[in-house]
Design a protein around this motif. Structure first.
Motif, PDB file in Angstrom:
ATOM      1  N   PRO A  25       0.809  -1.233   0.000  1.00 36.16           N
ATOM      2  CA  PRO A  25       0.000   0.000   0.000  1.00 36.16           C
ATOM      3  C   PRO A  25       0.834   1.271   0.000  1.00 36.16           C
ATOM      4  CG  PRO A  25      -0.033  -1.022   2.167  1.00 36.16           C
ATOM      5  CD  PRO A  25       0.664  -1.989   1.256  1.00 36.16           C
ATOM      6  N   SER A  28       1.032   2.952  -3.327  1.00 31.14           N
ATOM      7  CA  SER A  28      -0.178   3.674  -3.727  1.00 31.14           C
ATOM      8  C   SER A  28      -0.202   5.072  -3.116  1.00 31.14           C
ATOM      9  CB  SER A  28      -1.425   2.896  -3.306  1.00 31.14           C
ATOM     10  OG  SER A  28      -1.458   1.625  -3.912  1.00 31.14           O
ATOM     11  N   GLN A 189      -4.918   0.808  -4.821  1.00 28.97           N
ATOM     12  CA  GLN A 189      -4.633  -0.453  -4.151  1.00 28.97           C
ATOM     13  C   GLN A 189      -5.721  -1.489  -4.414  1.00 28.97           C
ATOM     14  OE1 GLN A 189      -1.819  -1.055  -2.817  1.00 28.97           O
ATOM     15  NE2 GLN A 189      -2.232  -3.094  -1.974  1.00 28.97           N
TER      16      GLN A 189
END
Length: 657
Positions: A25, A28, A189
């Motif tokens: 993550p 992102s 994500q």
């Protein structure tokens, strides 16, 4: 100045591609944050570069200096944006750079990607330093000692606001965290997770890398000239650089484009149509052979032809359609070919009408009518007999055209039969039939779909009509200005000098306008609507132009066709705002029930949307029609331009310029 920024953008794109390839993550967040920061500081810097170039006439950094006194707001915006680009606190660029480093340190290729990030960000720091310091605080030059002009509020507002947002989003990072970076990172994500976008994370490895980047970037700024001189001495870099390879590939692409253009874009419509039809025919043939239309050894699946009874009127109409196509194909007279095409079009409209599609039939009738009018105006400039581009030898172009069209028709016929053989799924049909009246308050299902269920599609379609008409208006230029007689209101350039036609055309015009408005407002419950009403009104203007001249019809339009299109698009967009405001969705139309005592009246924003379609269609069709007829009549925009000048108090000299 712009080249420096452009190359740094290429480096930034490479950094983004690297982030996209990383897992987790954190990448992102880094992507979303970097795009936000980059959009703010790079847009501001490009604006500043434009202002500097416009004010001085110089484009090279080495030719600029001491501009702070002349362009103070521009200098402040450039400094703020450069500091964000360099990744210094408290700018949003600093936060974004922190998350870029965090994403790369967490990846499985930490060493390689972190080195790339440090290198790229160091170069960005150097570029930011050069951009902020040299043009505004360097030594004055001939360009900056005698500049063309200073700065204006209109020019500096954009970069100042963008640069200030870079500071604001850095100090109040929770705003982009919740409204911009957070939603974007979650969308990238593909799964929900907590997004942290904060200015201070404490003493971390990312902070150390940020300090290293600033240090290296500062050294590059300090030694900018010696580094450039040393790089210039490394001639092998030029021979084996990616830029050389790119230039070679690009040059080859241009050569291929030139040879392809000479072959395909040869100025003959026949070639364009033939190539298009050949490609579509091949695609249809592949779809038939590779798809599921073959049922094993049984061959092609065909519909049960005996299921429907033969209707005599349909045989007659289809015969007329076929005859019209044959006449259009074999005739050497363009006027006769146009009649053949019109015969086929009207026949197809009759088929629609007799098979339960009155809206489609009305549209087809009106489009065919306007097509005849517009093409007739074009044919005035063309010879009545074709010039013999297609010869009549044993195997010539006409024979090839006949073979290609026959194969295309056969492929299309087979595909349509295979579609008709498949079982019909009435789910969508039943849904619209049931919900059109209960949810959209309309009995005309076709119009309800266009202006309510699929209103966004319709908005896009009328926007395309408007943009195409604007382009046609700009490309097609008129002939000689109209005479003084035309300006005085007397019809000139009449296509048909007939007193009876002139007299009846005026009455016919007003009748068509009344009918078009009636069709517009009845369309939600009966056949009609904005598109059909707009075509009817356009046909009325077309008749007026044929009888009394294009200038006369143009004046009856009151406003410029482009203005009508703009008003129509604005109304269509505004009709969707109430739905968005009350937390539904854009173009979800709202309704109110007015109690008038004796009866009640239900009104909705749907009517506003349909009026927008109506006006856009009128403006778009008449833009084509007026411009085409001006080509033939020798008139121009001068009449309307003069009226507009009077109304808006613009000087005649300025209007001519």
């Amino acid at each position: 100045m712009k080249a420096i920024l452009a190359y740094s953008t290429v480096a930034s794109l490479g950094l983004l591609v690297t982030l996209i390839g990383l897992q987790g993550p954190g990448s992102s967040i880094g992507i979303a944050g970097f795009i936000l920061a980059h959009s703010l500081y790079k847009a501001a810097l490009f604006f500043c570069a434009g202002i500097v170039i416009h004010a001085t006439g110089a484009t090279r950094v080495r030719d600029l200096g001491a501009l702070f006194g002349l362009l103070p707001l521009t200098a402040i915006a450039a400094i703020l944006a450069s500091l964000s680009m360099a990744g210094l606190p408290p700018f949003v660029g600093f936060i974004a750079k922190e998350y870029v480093f965090e994403a790369k340190l967490d990846s499985s290729f930490a060493a390689v990607v972190t080195f790339v990030a440090v290198l790229v960000n160091s170069v960005l720091v150097a570029i930011a330093g050069i951009f902020a310091l040299r043009p505004f605080f360097g030594k004055a030059t001939a360009y900056t000692e005698k500049p063309k002009h200073g700065e204006t509020i209109g020019m500096t507002t954009g970069p100042v606001v963008l640069a200030a947002l870079g500071v604001f989003f850095g100090l109040f990072a929770d705003i982009p965290q919740y409204f911009i970076v957070g939603p974007a990172a979650v969308a990238l994500q593909g799964a929900p997770f907590y997004v942290s976008f904060e200015l201070w994370h404490g003493i971390t490895p990312m902070l150390g890398l940020s300090a290293l980047v600033v240090l290296i970037g500062g050294l590059l700024v300090w030694k900018w000239t010696p580094i450039h001189e040393a790089m210039l001495r490394l001639s092998f870099i030029d021979r084996f650089s990616f830029e050389k390879g790119y230039d070679a590939i690009f040059g080859g692409l241009l050569s291929l484009a030139q040879s392809t253009t000479r072959t395909i874009q040869n100025g003959q419509m026949r070639t364009y149509v033939a190539v298009t039809i050949a490609v579509v025919t091949g695609a249809l043939a592949y779809a038939v052979l590779a798809g599921e239309t073959f049922a094993g050894a049984a061959g092609l699946t065909l519909p049960p032809l005996a299921a429907d009874e033969i209707r005599p009127y349909l045989l007659i109409v289809c015969t007329l359609i076929a005859l019209g196509g044959i006449v259009a194909a074999i005739s050497r007279s363009m006027v006769v070919s146009l009649v053949g095409v019109g015969l086929s079009g009207y026949g197809i409209a009759l088929v629609f009408l007799k098979n339960g599609a009155p809206d489609l039939a009305l549209t087809q009738f009106l489009v065919e009518t306007l097509l005849v009018v517009i093409v007739s105006a074009v044919l005035v400039k063309m010879p009545a007999i074709a010039d013999g581009l297609r010869s009549y030898s044993k195997f010539d172009l006409r024979t090839g055209d006949a073979l290609l069209s026959t194969v295309f028709a056969g492929a299309l016929f087979v595909v349509l039969l295979s579609i008709a053989a498949k079982p019909f799924n009435p789910t969508v049909t039943e849904y619209y039939a049931v919900t059109s009246l209960s949810e959209a308050f309309g009995r005309n299902v076709v119009n309800v779909i266009l202006v309510d269920f699929r209103a966004l599609d319709t908005l896009g379609e009328i926007a395309v009509v408007a943009f195409a008409a604007i382009a046609a208006w700009a490309v097609l230029t008129g002939g000689n200005p109209p005479s003084k007689t035309a300006k005085a209101g007397v019809a000139t350039n009449r296509a048909v000098p007939s007193l009876i036609f002139e007299t009846t055309a005026r009455m016919f015009f007003f009748l068509m306008l009344i009918v078009s408005v009636w069709v517009l407002f009845r369309g939600h419950n009966e056949p009609g609507g904005g598109f059909i009403g707009g075509l009817i009104a356009s046909a009325g203007f077309a008749v007026l132009a044929l009888a009394l001249g294009v200038d006369f019809a143009r004046r009856r339009l009151l406003l410029h066709p482009v203005a009508w299109m703009g008003i129509g698009l604005t109304l269509a967009i505004l009709s969707g705002v109430p739905g968005a405001i009350i937390n539904e969705s854009f173009l979800t139309h709202q309704w109110v029930n007015l109690n008038l005592g004796v009866t009640s009246l239900k009104l909705g924003t749907t009517y506003l949307f349909d009026i927008g379609v109506y006006l856009t269609v009128i403006g778009g069709v008449l833009a084509f029609l007026i411009r085409v007829q001006q080509q033939n009549s020798g008139s121009d925009d001068a009449t309307t331009a003069a009226d507009d000048v009077t109304k808006s108090n613009i000087s005649t000299q300025g209007a001519s310029a």
